[in-house]
Design a protein around this motif. Structure first.
Motif, mmCIF file in Angstrom:
data_model
loop_
_atom_site.group_PDB
_atom_site.id
_atom_site.type_symbol
_atom_site.label_atom_id
_atom_site.label_comp_id
_atom_site.label_asym_id
_atom_site.label_seq_id
_atom_site.Cartn_x
_atom_site.Cartn_y
_atom_site.Cartn_z
ATOM 1 N N GLU A 27 1.898 0.715 9.688
ATOM 2 C CA GLU A 27 2.628 1.680 8.857
ATOM 3 C C GLU A 27 1.596 2.388 8.052
ATOM 4 O O GLU A 27 2.059 3.417 7.437
ATOM 5 C CB GLU A 27 3.941 1.095 8.246
ATOM 6 N N ASP A 28 0.322 1.819 7.816
ATOM 7 C CA ASP A 28 -0.744 2.370 7.149
ATOM 8 C C ASP A 28 -0.918 3.718 7.607
ATOM 9 O O ASP A 28 -1.095 4.143 8.949
ATOM 10 C CB ASP A 28 -1.993 1.593 7.070
ATOM 11 N N SER A 29 -1.247 4.841 6.589
ATOM 12 C CA SER A 29 -1.933 6.155 7.154
ATOM 13 C C SER A 29 -3.373 6.048 7.576
ATOM 14 O O SER A 29 -3.880 4.999 7.780
ATOM 15 C CB SER A 29 -1.683 7.087 6.145
ATOM 16 N N GLU A 30 -3.678 7.205 8.324
ATOM 17 C CA GLU A 30 -4.921 7.066 8.743
ATOM 18 C C GLU A 30 -6.058 6.819 7.705
ATOM 19 O O GLU A 30 -6.875 5.975 7.913
ATOM 20 C CB GLU A 30 -5.291 8.278 9.556
ATOM 21 N N ILE A 31 -5.755 7.301 6.549
ATOM 22 C CA ILE A 31 -6.825 7.337 5.490
ATOM 23 C C ILE A 31 -6.741 5.745 4.752
ATOM 24 O O ILE A 31 -7.810 5.332 4.583
ATOM 25 C CB ILE A 31 -6.218 8.331 4.389
ATOM 26 N N VAL A 32 -5.477 5.247 4.806
ATOM 27 C CA VAL A 32 -5.417 3.927 4.119
ATOM 28 C C VAL A 32 -5.957 2.915 5.090
ATOM 29 O O VAL A 32 -6.727 1.983 4.744
ATOM 30 C CB VAL A 32 -3.777 3.541 3.916
ATOM 31 N N SER A 33 -5.819 3.198 6.408
ATOM 32 C CA SER A 33 -6.485 2.378 7.244
ATOM 33 C C SER A 33 -8.081 2.331 7.353
ATOM 34 O O SER A 33 -8.822 1.312 7.456
ATOM 35 C CB SER A 33 -6.041 2.865 8.770
ATOM 36 N N GLU A 34 -8.337 3.758 7.140
ATOM 37 C CA GLU A 34 -9.995 3.799 6.996
ATOM 38 C C GLU A 34 -10.387 2.804 5.645
ATOM 39 O O GLU A 34 -11.303 2.312 5.497
ATOM 40 C CB GLU A 34 -10.482 5.106 6.949
ATOM 41 N N ILE A 35 -9.676 3.094 4.620
ATOM 42 C CA ILE A 35 -10.022 2.520 3.292
ATOM 43 C C ILE A 35 -9.996 0.961 3.465
ATOM 44 O O ILE A 35 -11.170 0.139 3.103
ATOM 45 C CB ILE A 35 -9.101 2.998 2.139
ATOM 46 N N LYS A 36 -8.971 0.419 4.135
ATOM 47 C CA LYS A 36 -8.767 -0.996 4.404
ATOM 48 C C LYS A 36 -9.997 -1.249 5.009
ATOM 49 O O LYS A 36 -10.768 -2.354 4.811
ATOM 50 C CB LYS A 36 -7.639 -1.253 4.708
ATOM 51 N N GLU A 37 -10.478 -0.715 6.322
ATOM 52 C CA GLU A 37 -11.564 -1.113 6.999
ATOM 53 C C GLU A 37 -13.019 -1.021 6.380
ATOM 54 O O GLU A 37 -13.913 -2.245 6.572
ATOM 55 C CB GLU A 37 -11.712 -0.159 8.475
ATOM 56 N N LEU A 38 -12.994 -0.058 5.614
ATOM 57 C CA LEU A 38 -14.431 -0.138 4.892
ATOM 58 C C LEU A 38 -14.256 -1.282 3.825
ATOM 59 O O LEU A 38 -15.472 -1.872 3.582
ATOM 60 C CB LEU A 38 -14.688 1.159 3.933
ATOM 61 N N LEU A 39 -13.536 -1.457 3.007
ATOM 62 C CA LEU A 39 -13.437 -2.492 2.405
ATOM 63 C C LEU A 39 -13.535 -3.711 2.915
ATOM 64 O O LEU A 39 -14.466 -4.883 2.294
ATOM 65 C CB LEU A 39 -12.048 -2.762 1.348
ATOM 66 N N GLU A 40 -12.989 -4.237 4.105
ATOM 67 C CA GLU A 40 -13.257 -5.223 4.881
ATOM 68 C C GLU A 40 -14.731 -5.503 5.391
ATOM 69 O O GLU A 40 -15.009 -6.466 5.277
ATOM 70 C CB GLU A 40 -11.980 -5.283 5.941
ATOM 71 N N SER A 41 -15.296 -4.496 5.966
ATOM 72 C CA SER A 41 -16.125 -4.453 6.545
ATOM 73 C C SER A 41 -17.658 -4.192 5.658
ATOM 74 O O SER A 41 -18.713 -5.056 6.045
ATOM 75 C CB SER A 41 -16.407 -3.461 7.784
ATOM 76 N N ARG A 42 -17.752 -3.412 4.595
ATOM 77 C CA ARG A 42 -18.613 -3.364 3.905
ATOM 78 C C ARG A 42 -18.809 -3.784 2.430
ATOM 79 O O ARG A 42 -19.826 -4.165 2.087
ATOM 80 C CB ARG A 42 -18.921 -1.634 3.778
#
Length: 195
Positions: free
Chosen positions: A90-105
């Protein structure tokens, strides 16, 4: 492994090591990561006096082979689950990108210093990302620099919709303190009524 944080002796009852560490005068919080244990202290107690007891408790625990978390508390939902902060359908595309950056970087570099962070929310109207700092990052004097120059710099660079990053720790702690004061007042009222 995601981090697990205990901010009070009561929360720490779920872990034999946390229980023992909270018994040391001055210990304020404990966080476990995949390869570290972070112990936060209050400002009134010097590390020089606390370090031998903390080190002994940690070494004794891990050399004993005991579990870090009590088996009877596993799955009670109070600790962060391994999926916390994970991208959800249910995450928007922007929220998904934010979560992925937080997790990986972001998360790996913060965990190197004994801290962690959780994604809380993203306001698409204002572009503000709200996060919760944990472990050694909570209350650290460098956390503002980490937040603004590290986390905010990276997110605004890769995701143009993000305009700033804010920490929600102070709001949550203030709310918890208000609730504690209410409860304390109720208990005092009941005690005086029973006298």
């Amino acid at each position: 492994m995601r981090t697990i944080e205990y901010n009070s002796p009561r929360e720490g009852l779920k872990s034999p090591l946390a229980t023992r560490l909270f018994a040391i005068e001055g210990v304020k919080g404990i966080m476990y990561g995949s390869d570290f244990v972070t112990v936060r202290k209050d400002s009134d107690h010097p590390w020089q006096l606390m370090k031998p007891d903390i080190y002994a408790a940690i070494m004794d625990h891990f050399s004993s082979g005991r579990s870090l978390i009590r088996d009877d508390t596993a799955g009670d939902g109070t600790a962060k689950s391994p999926a916390a902060g994970a991208v959800e359908e249910e995450d928007s595309e922007i929220v998904s990108e934010i979560k992925e950056l937080l997790e990986s970087r972001v998360r790996p570099s913060i965990q190197e210093d004994g801290g962690d962070l959780d994604f809380v929310s993203f306001d698409e109207a204002t572009g503000v990302v709200r996060i919760r700092l944990r472990g050694a990052c909570r209350g650290c004097s460098s956390s503002t620099v980490t937040l603004k120059h590290g986390v905010e710099g990276m997110l605004t660079y890769y995701i143009p919709e993000v305009t700033s990053v804010e920490s929600v720790d102070d709001e949550l702690e203030a709310q918890a303190n208000k609730e504690f004061i209410k409860l304390e007042a109720q208990l005092v009222g009941k005690t005086s009524a029973n006298s």
